[in-house]
Scaffold this motif. Structure first.
Motif, PDB file in Angstrom:
ATOM      1  N   VAL A  53       9.533  -7.809   7.758  1.00  0.00           N
ATOM      2  CA  VAL A  53       8.642  -7.562   6.616  1.00  0.00           C
ATOM      3  C   VAL A  53       7.808  -8.787   6.237  1.00  0.00           C
ATOM      4  N   PRO A  54       8.376  -9.987   6.133  1.00  0.00           N
ATOM      5  CA  PRO A  54       7.529 -11.140   5.796  1.00  0.00           C
ATOM      6  C   PRO A  54       6.395 -11.360   6.806  1.00  0.00           C
ATOM      7  N   ALA A  55       6.692 -11.188   8.099  1.00  0.00           N
ATOM      8  CA  ALA A  55       5.651 -11.344   9.123  1.00  0.00           C
ATOM      9  C   ALA A  55       4.604 -10.234   8.997  1.00  0.00           C
ATOM     10  N   ALA A  56       5.049  -9.022   8.702  1.00  0.00           N
ATOM     11  CA  ALA A  56       4.117  -7.900   8.529  1.00  0.00           C
ATOM     12  C   ALA A  56       3.203  -8.151   7.333  1.00  0.00           C
ATOM     13  N   LEU A  57       3.764  -8.647   6.240  1.00  0.00           N
ATOM     14  CA  LEU A  57       2.949  -8.955   5.053  1.00  0.00           C
ATOM     15  C   LEU A  57       1.924 -10.041   5.366  1.00  0.00           C
ATOM     16  N   ARG A  58       2.343 -11.070   6.113  1.00  0.00           N
ATOM     17  CA  ARG A  58       1.401 -12.141   6.490  1.00  0.00           C
ATOM     18  C   ARG A  58       0.264 -11.581   7.335  1.00  0.00           C
ATOM     19  N   ARG A  59       0.602 -10.698   8.289  1.00  0.00           N
ATOM     20  CA  ARG A  59      -0.447 -10.127   9.148  1.00  0.00           C
ATOM     21  C   ARG A  59      -1.393  -9.254   8.329  1.00  0.00           C
ATOM     22  N   LEU A  60      -0.861  -8.476   7.404  1.00  0.00           N
ATOM     23  CA  LEU A  60      -1.727  -7.653   6.555  1.00  0.00           C
ATOM     24  C   LEU A  60      -2.622  -8.538   5.684  1.00  0.00           C
ATOM     25  N   ALA A  61      -2.111  -9.668   5.238  1.00  0.00           N
ATOM     26  CA  ALA A  61      -2.942 -10.610   4.465  1.00  0.00           C
ATOM     27  C   ALA A  61      -4.077 -11.151   5.340  1.00  0.00           C
ATOM     28  N   GLN A  62      -3.771 -11.453   6.622  1.00  0.00           N
ATOM     29  CA  GLN A  62      -4.815 -11.937   7.550  1.00  0.00           C
ATOM     30  C   GLN A  62      -5.879 -10.867   7.774  1.00  0.00           C
ATOM     31  N   ILE A  63      -5.440  -9.624   7.983  1.00  0.00           N
ATOM     32  CA  ILE A  63      -6.388  -8.526   8.210  1.00  0.00           C
ATOM     33  C   ILE A  63      -7.247  -8.334   6.962  1.00  0.00           C
ATOM     34  N   THR A  64      -6.622  -8.412   5.795  1.00  0.00           N
ATOM     35  CA  THR A  64      -7.360  -8.259   4.533  1.00  0.00           C
ATOM     36  C   THR A  64      -8.403  -9.362   4.393  1.00  0.00           C
ATOM     37  N   ALA A  99       0.524  -6.204  -2.545  1.00  0.00           N
ATOM     38  CA  ALA A  99      -0.302  -6.513  -3.725  1.00  0.00           C
ATOM     39  C   ALA A  99      -0.175  -7.985  -4.109  1.00  0.00           C
ATOM     40  N   LYS A 100       1.033  -8.512  -4.001  1.00  0.00           N
ATOM     41  CA  LYS A 100       1.268  -9.908  -4.368  1.00  0.00           C
ATOM     42  C   LYS A 100       0.561 -10.863  -3.407  1.00  0.00           C
ATOM     43  N   ILE A 101       0.642 -10.568  -2.099  1.00  0.00           N
ATOM     44  CA  ILE A 101       0.122 -11.506  -1.093  1.00  0.00           C
ATOM     45  C   ILE A 101      -1.401 -11.413  -0.930  1.00  0.00           C
ATOM     46  N   ILE A 102      -2.007 -10.267  -1.295  1.00  0.00           N
ATOM     47  CA  ILE A 102      -3.462 -10.146  -1.122  1.00  0.00           C
ATOM     48  C   ILE A 102      -4.215 -10.195  -2.447  1.00  0.00           C
ATOM     49  N   SER A 103      -3.510 -10.415  -3.548  1.00  0.00           N
ATOM     50  CA  SER A 103      -4.159 -10.487  -4.855  1.00  0.00           C
ATOM     51  C   SER A 103      -5.338 -11.453  -4.781  1.00  0.00           C
ATOM     52  N   PRO A 104      -6.490 -11.116  -5.354  1.00  0.00           N
ATOM     53  CA  PRO A 104      -6.783 -10.080  -6.345  1.00  0.00           C
ATOM     54  C   PRO A 104      -7.280  -8.755  -5.767  1.00  0.00           C
ATOM     55  N   VAL A 105      -7.185  -8.544  -4.442  1.00  0.00           N
ATOM     56  CA  VAL A 105      -7.627  -7.266  -3.866  1.00  0.00           C
ATOM     57  C   VAL A 105      -6.688  -6.165  -4.367  1.00  0.00           C
ATOM     58  N   PRO A 106      -7.244  -5.097  -4.954  1.00  0.00           N
ATOM     59  CA  PRO A 106      -6.393  -4.024  -5.477  1.00  0.00           C
ATOM     60  C   PRO A 106      -5.672  -3.253  -4.367  1.00  0.00           C
ATOM     61  N   VAL A 107      -4.464  -2.787  -4.690  1.00  0.00           N
ATOM     62  CA  VAL A 107      -3.679  -1.946  -3.788  1.00  0.00           C
ATOM     63  C   VAL A 107      -3.428  -0.622  -4.504  1.00  0.00           C
ATOM     64  N   ARG A 108      -3.626   0.488  -3.781  1.00  0.00           N
ATOM     65  CA  ARG A 108      -3.412   1.815  -4.352  1.00  0.00           C
ATOM     66  C   ARG A 108      -2.483   2.606  -3.434  1.00  0.00           C
ATOM     67  N   LEU A 109      -1.618   3.403  -4.035  1.00  0.00           N
ATOM     68  CA  LEU A 109      -0.756   4.315  -3.275  1.00  0.00           C
ATOM     69  C   LEU A 109      -1.371   5.704  -3.313  1.00  0.00           C
TER      70      LEU A 109
END
Length: 168
Positions: A53-64, A99-109
């Motif tokens: 999960v931490p690696a996945a969150l980092r990759r999603l932050a990079q993509i964002t 949401a925490k790692i890409i803030s301030p970009v909004p996240v919606r479910l």
């Protein structure tokens, strides 16, 4: 002035302009899709390994950071009757991390009922099979999540789904 009697369509609510990312969260893989700034077409981006999960969150932050979206929409798995089970709780927790790692970009479910099934059927119909197709299925599911979020916004004139507030 046009009215419904002359066959003219009523004006559609405006879609907010800007690229968005769609995310399909699974235990093993996370499918990611993007759309153009006009919200016309969603396309696959990549499949992120999901077990770490931490690696996945980092990759999603990079993509964002690379795509600079106005928001990220994450599919929320609900049962067919609309209730939320353990999978939904996992996705909610993951969405908080995103949401925490890409803030301030909004996240919606957004509701993602049947997206993986729909993606699998569509890919099978086009000849994609077996294990090789699994990462493609995750990306296709992310495309469907994003397309349905865009359509929901087009119809309602409001941002789709439910906002996740980052606890930064």
């Amino acid at each position: 002035m046009h009215d419904a009697a002359d066959g003219a369509e009523p004006p559609r609510p405006a879609l907010r302009r800007g690229r968005r990312l769609g995310v399909d969260v699974g235990d093993a893989r996370i499918g990611v899709a993007s759309c153009d700034p006009d919200g016309i077409l969603a396309t696959p981006v990549e499949t992120v390994p999901g077990r770490d999960v931490p690696a996945a969150l980092r990759r999603l932050a990079q993509i964002t950071a690379e795509y600079e979206p106005i928001e990220v929409v994450i599919g929320l798995p609900r049962s067919l009757n609309g209730t939320e089970g353990p999978a939904a709780a996992k996705v909610r927790a993951f969405a908080q991390g995103v949401a925490k790692i890409i803030s301030p970009v909004p996240v919606r479910l957004v509701d993602e009922r049947m997206t993986t099934v729909t993606a699998t059927q569509g890919l099978r119909a086009s000849g994609v099979r077996s294990k090789k197709g699994r990462s493609v299925v995750d990306q296709a599911a992310a495309v469907i999540i994003l397309q349905s979020a865009l359509e929901a916004e087009r119809l309602s004139g409001k941002a789709p789904g439910e906002s996740i507030q980052s606890s930064v």
